[in-house]
Design a protein around this motif. Structure first.
Motif, short mmCIF file in Angstrom:
data_model
loop_
_atom_site.label_atom_id
_atom_site.label_comp_id
_atom_site.label_asym_id
_atom_site.label_seq_id
_atom_site.Cartn_x
_atom_site.Cartn_y
_atom_site.Cartn_z
N TYR A 180 0.80 -1.22 0.00
CA TYR A 180 0.00 0.00 0.00
C TYR A 180 0.84 1.27 0.00
O TYR A 180 0.50 2.26 -0.63
N ASN A 181 1.94 1.25 0.75
CA ASN A 181 2.73 2.48 0.88
C ASN A 181 4.15 2.15 1.31
O ASN A 181 4.40 1.11 1.93
N VAL A 182 5.08 3.05 0.97
CA VAL A 182 6.48 2.93 1.38
C VAL A 182 6.96 4.32 1.77
O VAL A 182 6.65 5.30 1.09
N SER A 183 7.72 4.40 2.86
CA SER A 183 8.21 5.70 3.31
C SER A 183 9.63 5.55 3.85
O SER A 183 9.93 4.59 4.58
N TRP A 184 10.50 6.51 3.49
CA TRP A 184 11.88 6.54 3.99
C TRP A 184 11.93 7.19 5.37
O TRP A 184 11.13 8.06 5.69
N SER A 185 12.92 6.78 6.17
CA SER A 185 13.23 7.53 7.38
C SER A 185 13.91 8.84 6.98
O SER A 185 14.31 9.03 5.83
N HIS A 186 14.09 9.76 7.93
CA HIS A 186 14.58 11.10 7.59
C HIS A 186 15.98 11.08 6.99
O HIS A 186 16.31 11.92 6.16
N ASN A 187 16.81 10.11 7.38
CA ASN A 187 18.18 10.06 6.84
C ASN A 187 18.35 8.95 5.79
O ASN A 187 19.44 8.77 5.26
N GLY A 188 17.28 8.22 5.51
CA GLY A 188 17.34 7.21 4.46
C GLY A 188 17.99 5.90 4.85
O GLY A 188 18.22 5.04 4.00
N SER A 189 18.30 5.70 6.14
CA SER A 189 18.91 4.44 6.55
C SER A 189 17.87 3.33 6.67
O SER A 189 18.22 2.14 6.68
N LEU A 190 16.61 3.70 6.77
CA LEU A 190 15.51 2.74 6.87
C LEU A 190 14.40 3.13 5.91
O LEU A 190 14.25 4.30 5.57
N PHE A 191 13.64 2.13 5.46
CA PHE A 191 12.36 2.44 4.87
C PHE A 191 11.33 1.47 5.41
O PHE A 191 11.65 0.34 5.77
N CYS A 192 10.10 1.91 5.49
CA CYS A 192 9.01 1.09 6.01
C CYS A 192 8.00 0.86 4.89
O CYS A 192 7.61 1.80 4.19
N SER A 193 7.58 -0.37 4.72
CA SER A 193 6.58 -0.71 3.71
C SER A 193 5.38 -1.35 4.40
O SER A 193 5.53 -2.16 5.31
N ALA A 194 4.18 -0.94 3.97
CA ALA A 194 2.94 -1.46 4.54
C ALA A 194 2.19 -2.25 3.49
O ALA A 194 2.11 -1.85 2.33
N CYS A 195 1.63 -3.38 3.91
CA CYS A 195 1.02 -4.32 2.98
C CYS A 195 -0.44 -4.58 3.33
O CYS A 195 -0.90 -4.32 4.45
N LYS A 196 -1.16 -5.11 2.38
CA LYS A 196 -2.57 -5.46 2.56
C LYS A 196 -2.75 -6.52 3.64
O LYS A 196 -3.83 -6.64 4.23
N ASP A 197 -1.70 -7.30 3.93
CA ASP A 197 -1.80 -8.34 4.96
C ASP A 197 -1.71 -7.78 6.37
O ASP A 197 -1.63 -8.52 7.34
N LYS A 198 -1.68 -6.43 6.49
CA LYS A 198 -1.66 -5.71 7.77
C LYS A 198 -0.32 -5.81 8.49
O LYS A 198 -0.24 -5.56 9.69
N ARG A 199 0.73 -6.15 7.75
CA ARG A 199 2.07 -6.20 8.34
C ARG A 199 2.94 -5.10 7.76
O ARG A 199 2.83 -4.76 6.59
#
Length: 208
Positions: A180-199
């Motif tokens: 559904y969505n992907v977002s970087w952390s402020h310094n780009g060392s991490l990114f978070c992805s959200a899925c339809k499976d609620k994880r």
């Protein structure tokens, strides 16, 4: 204890937005009706880009921020995709570079002329091919130049080196369903992805 003491009142409670005049708006733009969870719009200090309806492929319009009012239907577009454009994102390091993801399974990166478009743009700076289904998310790395992330309906996240058109990282086994969505952390060392499976998945990126 009263409700007022429990909930702190906002300092913006007396601030109200005012709509701008018609001549300061963008008018008569045929925004895309493709069903995808996208903002259909991306803005930087120089340009505003909007995904628009297009026959025989996908397109988006790039307008100088100050070019407001009624937009002529013949105004040039960025139209190199063979399927509808689903997402766009301006490069944070260059106000003339924008990326787009499309139903044609590709990601394209475009160089916008200094004063905007005077004719339709059909040839990208680079085309990135690695997804097997439509690409609905593109987002630039916040600090590293030439690093772009894309996510598609193949449930795959790819981090690209735009300069060489090579994959830096591929996440293809974590999400079993639509991302559904992907977002970087402020310094780009991490990114978070959200899925339809609620994880949610949060990979740590390390140099190399």
């Amino acid at each position: 204890m009263s409700f007022r003491k429990v909930v702190r009142q906002s300092k913006f409670r007396h601030v109200f937005g005012q709509p701008v005049k018609n001549d300061q708006c963008y008018d008569d733009i045929r925004v895309s009706r493709v069903t995808w969870d996208s903002s259909f719009c991306a803005v930087n200090p120089k340009f505003v880009a909007m995904i628009v309806e297009a026959s025989g492929g996908g397109a988006f319009m790039v307008l100088p921020v100050l070019k407001t009012g009624r937009i002529d239907k013949s105004y040039p577009t960025v139209c190199g995709h063979t399927g509808p454009v689903l997402d766009i994102d301006w490069c944070p390091h260059n106000d003339h570079v924008i990326a787009s993801g499309s139903e044609d399974c590709t990601v394209m990166v475009w160089q916008i002329p200094e004063n905007g478009l005077t004719q339709s743009l059909t040839e990208p700076v680079v085309a990135l091919e690695g997804h097997s289904k439509r690409v609905g998310i593109v987002t630039w790395h916040p600090t590293a130049r030439n690093v772009l992330l894309s996510a598609g309906c193949d449930n795959v996240v790819i981090v690209w080196n735009v300069g060489t058109a090579e994959e830096l990282y591929r996440l293809d086994s974590m999400h079993p369903d639509l991302i559904y969505n992907v977002s970087w952390s402020h310094n780009g060392s991490l990114f978070c992805s959200a899925c339809k499976d609620k994880r949610d998945v949060m990979p740590l990126l390390t140099p190399g």
